[in-house]
Design a protein around this motif. Sequence first.
Motif, short mmCIF file in Angstrom:
data_model
loop_
_atom_site.label_atom_id
_atom_site.label_comp_id
_atom_site.label_asym_id
_atom_site.label_seq_id
_atom_site.Cartn_x
_atom_site.Cartn_y
_atom_site.Cartn_z
N LEU A 35 0.80 -1.22 0.00
CA LEU A 35 0.00 0.00 0.00
C LEU A 35 0.84 1.27 0.00
N ARG A 36 2.12 1.16 0.28
CA ARG A 36 2.98 2.33 0.41
C ARG A 36 3.25 2.95 -0.95
N ARG A 37 3.35 4.27 -0.95
CA ARG A 37 3.70 5.02 -2.17
C ARG A 37 5.10 5.58 -1.99
N TYR A 38 5.95 5.39 -2.98
CA TYR A 38 7.33 5.88 -2.95
C TYR A 38 7.44 7.11 -3.83
N THR A 39 8.21 8.10 -3.39
CA THR A 39 8.49 9.26 -4.22
C THR A 39 9.62 8.91 -5.18
N ALA A 40 9.85 9.78 -6.15
CA ALA A 40 10.94 9.54 -7.11
C ALA A 40 12.28 9.53 -6.40
N ALA A 41 12.45 10.38 -5.39
CA ALA A 41 13.71 10.42 -4.64
C ALA A 41 13.96 9.11 -3.91
N GLU A 42 12.91 8.52 -3.33
CA GLU A 42 13.06 7.24 -2.63
C GLU A 42 13.38 6.11 -3.60
N VAL A 43 12.75 6.13 -4.76
CA VAL A 43 13.00 5.09 -5.76
C VAL A 43 14.45 5.13 -6.23
N VAL A 44 14.97 6.33 -6.44
CA VAL A 44 16.36 6.47 -6.89
C VAL A 44 17.32 6.10 -5.75
N ALA A 45 17.02 6.53 -4.53
CA ALA A 45 17.91 6.25 -3.39
C ALA A 45 17.98 4.75 -3.09
N TYR A 51 17.48 4.04 -12.59
CA TYR A 51 17.75 5.45 -12.85
C TYR A 51 18.63 5.98 -11.73
N LYS A 52 19.62 6.79 -12.08
CA LYS A 52 20.55 7.31 -11.08
C LYS A 52 20.25 8.74 -10.69
N SER A 53 19.29 9.36 -11.38
CA SER A 53 18.95 10.75 -11.11
C SER A 53 17.45 10.89 -10.95
N GLU A 54 17.05 11.61 -9.92
CA GLU A 54 15.64 11.87 -9.70
C GLU A 54 15.05 12.70 -10.84
N VAL A 55 15.84 13.64 -11.35
CA VAL A 55 15.39 14.52 -12.43
C VAL A 55 15.08 13.72 -13.69
N VAL A 56 15.97 12.79 -14.03
CA VAL A 56 15.76 11.95 -15.22
C VAL A 56 14.49 11.12 -15.05
N LEU A 57 14.30 10.53 -13.88
CA LEU A 57 13.12 9.72 -13.62
C LEU A 57 11.85 10.56 -13.74
N LEU A 58 11.85 11.74 -13.17
CA LEU A 58 10.68 12.60 -13.25
C LEU A 58 10.41 13.04 -14.69
N ARG A 59 11.44 13.34 -15.45
CA ARG A 59 11.25 13.72 -16.86
C ARG A 59 10.62 12.58 -17.65
#
Length: 96
Positions: A35-45, A51-59
């Motif tokens: 049920l948990r939701r992960y942010t892009a920063a958590e997924v990258v960390a 993906y190694k960059s949060e910006v690339v993942l968000l784009r």
Amino acid sequence: MTATATKAPPTKARKSPPRAAAETSETEFLHEAELRRYTAAEVVAKQLLPYKSEVVLLRKCYARQVIHHGDGNGITFTLDDIRRENARTVVEPIAA
């Protein structure tokens, strides 16, 4: 029955083994993780996606190239999203 009829002392009720409690907490943890939701920063960390960059993942999310949830104010990922994205990008060897 009288006290003279049974010579054996009364027995205590057996406790459930501690392993059962650990299994219960593990299943509760897995249910909560679903049920948990992960942010892009958590997924990258946590390196849940390649993906190694949060910006690339968000784009890639904004371009709708990555499976994600667009929850009102931001982009989040569930474990199902992460599993589906990993399955989508798998490369299988060619059979020789």
